[in-house]
Design an enzyme around this catalytic site. Structure first.
Site, mmCIF file in Angstrom:
data_model
loop_
_atom_site.group_PDB
_atom_site.id
_atom_site.type_symbol
_atom_site.label_atom_id
_atom_site.label_comp_id
_atom_site.label_asym_id
_atom_site.label_seq_id
_atom_site.Cartn_x
_atom_site.Cartn_y
_atom_site.Cartn_z
ATOM 1 C CG HIS A 1 -2.004 -1.004 1.172
ATOM 2 N ND1 HIS A 1 -2.941 -1.132 2.157
ATOM 3 C CD2 HIS A 1 -2.316 -1.941 0.231
ATOM 4 C CE1 HIS A 1 -3.790 -2.106 1.835
ATOM 5 N NE2 HIS A 1 -3.423 -2.612 0.682
ATOM 6 C CE LYS B 1 4.874 2.913 13.355
ATOM 7 N NZ LYS B 1 4.921 2.568 11.922
ATOM 8 C CE1 TYR C 1 -4.698 3.079 9.558
ATOM 9 C CE2 TYR C 1 -4.953 2.855 11.930
ATOM 10 C CZ TYR C 1 -4.301 2.535 10.761
ATOM 11 O OH TYR C 1 -3.240 1.651 10.791
ATOM 12 C CE1 TYR D 1 -0.802 3.545 9.733
ATOM 13 C CE2 TYR D 1 0.112 2.883 7.618
ATOM 14 C CZ TYR D 1 -0.849 2.760 8.597
ATOM 15 O OH TYR D 1 -1.868 1.852 8.448
ATOM 16 N N PRO E 1 -2.414 -0.777 19.715
ATOM 17 C CG PRO E 1 -4.454 -1.852 19.340
ATOM 18 C CD PRO E 1 -3.611 -1.254 20.425
HETATM 19 C C1 DHB Z 1 -3.807 -3.800 11.316
HETATM 20 C C2 DHB Z 1 -3.820 -3.553 12.664
HETATM 21 C C3 DHB Z 1 -3.518 -2.301 13.121
HETATM 22 O O1 DHB Z 1 -3.517 -2.046 14.442
HETATM 23 C C4 DHB Z 1 -3.231 -1.267 12.252
HETATM 24 O O2 DHB Z 1 -2.978 -0.039 12.732
HETATM 25 C C5 DHB Z 1 -3.209 -1.524 10.907
HETATM 26 C C6 DHB Z 1 -3.503 -2.799 10.447
HETATM 27 C C7 DHB Z 1 -4.160 -5.140 10.812
HETATM 28 O O3 DHB Z 1 -4.462 -6.030 11.627
HETATM 29 O O4 DHB Z 1 -4.160 -5.330 9.588
#
Ligand code: DHB
Length: 388
Positions: free
Chosen positions: A72, A294, A200, A382, A290
């Site tokens: 991506h 990271k 998000y 990111y 999460p």
């Molecule tokens: C996923 C989990 C995340 O916490 C995130 O920020 C992006 C992707 C995932 O499980 O694909």
């Protein structure tokens, strides 16, 4: 038994450490208390930073990833019923890889075993000791027998609940923690994700994340209470929240839910990450919330630093990189902590009664998506800060 590096834990940190050491000509043995099947099925996040993707490919464990992963160049922030794209490729020249953590684990296990590596699964009663002296040791039970490994170094890669961190002598570690008043309810659904990139979403009812494992397998998360009872969330309620929080910006296909779980939210760091010849890596030393995914990336960064330090010790008799291990890792760890906390605080509802917070968050989202400077900062973190 004797080896150069005894490794506790066959997650991404322990497996990658063993793999990198092998490439550097250093022997290791991995001990894991779970079964191989359990390790390979354990669902975690699925987002890999650019440098980590490059490392997997360059060290020969990226073959399946190259074929099956999704790459991506950007993602979306969703708020006020509109999508705003952050173009990482344009802003910082990097992208991210979508590939489940357990796929990385499978690839690393297969590769270690093909290279003659030793991974002992389903060991019991693991105990690390003598790491303050000349010859650290790991005792454990395997196949009903008590065994011991003597080594030069121990890699503590056994996660937040592992035995390595609590084995540090009293007074050595300082812990830093932060709790959050929410968790994530996550599902895996046999349906296409709403977009080919991640969304998000900030919503009055709380955060939601729309990610994926493949074009036909969606991974979806919604902000919930930290102690949420999963039985209070029948499938229909989950889909309803996911539709509302997407704010009508995309169509969300519903599918058969194949997995449901609650992800806790915590920030944690212990300092230092080493004592004597015991070196902690990954979740054994730090936990991130999460948002931004990271966790595995930090684990991979830690073991890259550690493997290089151990290689320099054997090849050049250097101890400076080993001495600096903790400081080197913590520099990156705290930046990832900051970023994960920042993403979390921007996107979640904390206090549903406080509209000041909501207005401030909407201003922040508007700023991040309209200022090139702010968007660049998000993209840089990111897609992954530089490793060197
Ligand atoms: C996923 C989990 C995340 O916490 C995130 O920020 C992006 C992707 C995932 O499980 O694909």
């Amino acid at each position: 038994m004797r080896t150069q590096v005894g490794i506790v834990g066959a997650g991404p940190a322990g497996l990658m450490l063993s793999h990198l050491l092998h490439l550097a000509g250093v022997e290791s043995i991995i001990l894991e208390n779970r079964s191989r099947e359990y390790c390979e099925a354990r669902i975690r996040a699925g987002l890999i930073e650019q440098w980590a993707t490059d490392m997997l490919v360059e060290t020969g464990v990226g073959e399946r990833l190259t074929r099956e992963a999704m790459f991506h160049d950007g993602n979306y922030l969703c708020f006020n019923r509109a999508l705003h794209r952050i173009d990482f490729r344009k802003l910082v020249g990097k992208g991210v890889t979508i590939y489940g953590q357990q796929e990385v684990v499978k690839d690393l296990i297969a590769r270690r075993l093909a290279d003659g590596g030793q991974i002992l699964f389903e060991v019991k009663g693991t105990n690390v000791y003598d790491f303050d002296g000349k010859e650290p040791k790991i005792a454990f039970q395997h196949d009903g027998k008590t065994k011991q490994i003597a080594c030069d170094f121990i890699g503590g890669c056994d996660g937040f609940h592992g035995v390595c961190r609590p084995s540090m002598p009293p007074g050595v570690l300082t812990n830093f923690t932060r709790d959050y008043p929410f968790g994530w309810l996550g599902i895996l659904s046999e349906s296409p994700p709403p977009d080919h990139e991640l969304i998000y979403a900030y919503n009055e009812r709380g955060f939601a994340l729309y990610t994926m494992r493949s074009p036909t397998l969606a991974r979806l998360y919604i902000q919930c209470a930290p102690d949420e009872d999963i039985d209070d969330w029948p499938d229909a309620r989950i889909w309803e929240e996911l539709h509302v929080r997407l704010g009508g910006t995309r169509k969300l296909a519903e599918g058969h839910i194949v997995q449901k779980s609650v992800t806790p939210m915590r920030s944690f760091v212990c300092e230092p990450m080493q004592f004597g010849s015991l070196y902690l890596a990954g979740d054994a030393a730090h936990i991130v919330p999460p948002t931004g995914a990271k966790g595995m990336n930090l684990a991979l960064a830690d073991v890259r630093v550690l493997s290089r330090a151990i290689e320099a010790f054997y090849r050049k008799n250097r101890t400076d990189l080993l001495q600096n291990y903790s400081a080197t890792c913590l520099n990156r760890v705290w930046k990832a902590q900051r970023f994960s906390w920042w993403m979390t605080q921007m996107l979640h509802r904390y206090n549903f009664e406080n509209d000041f917070e909501m207005r401030r968050q909407l201003a922040e989202l508007d700023y991040v998506t309209s200022s090139q400077a702010a968007a660049t900062s998000l993209a840089e973190n990111y897609a992954g800060l530089p490793m060197e």
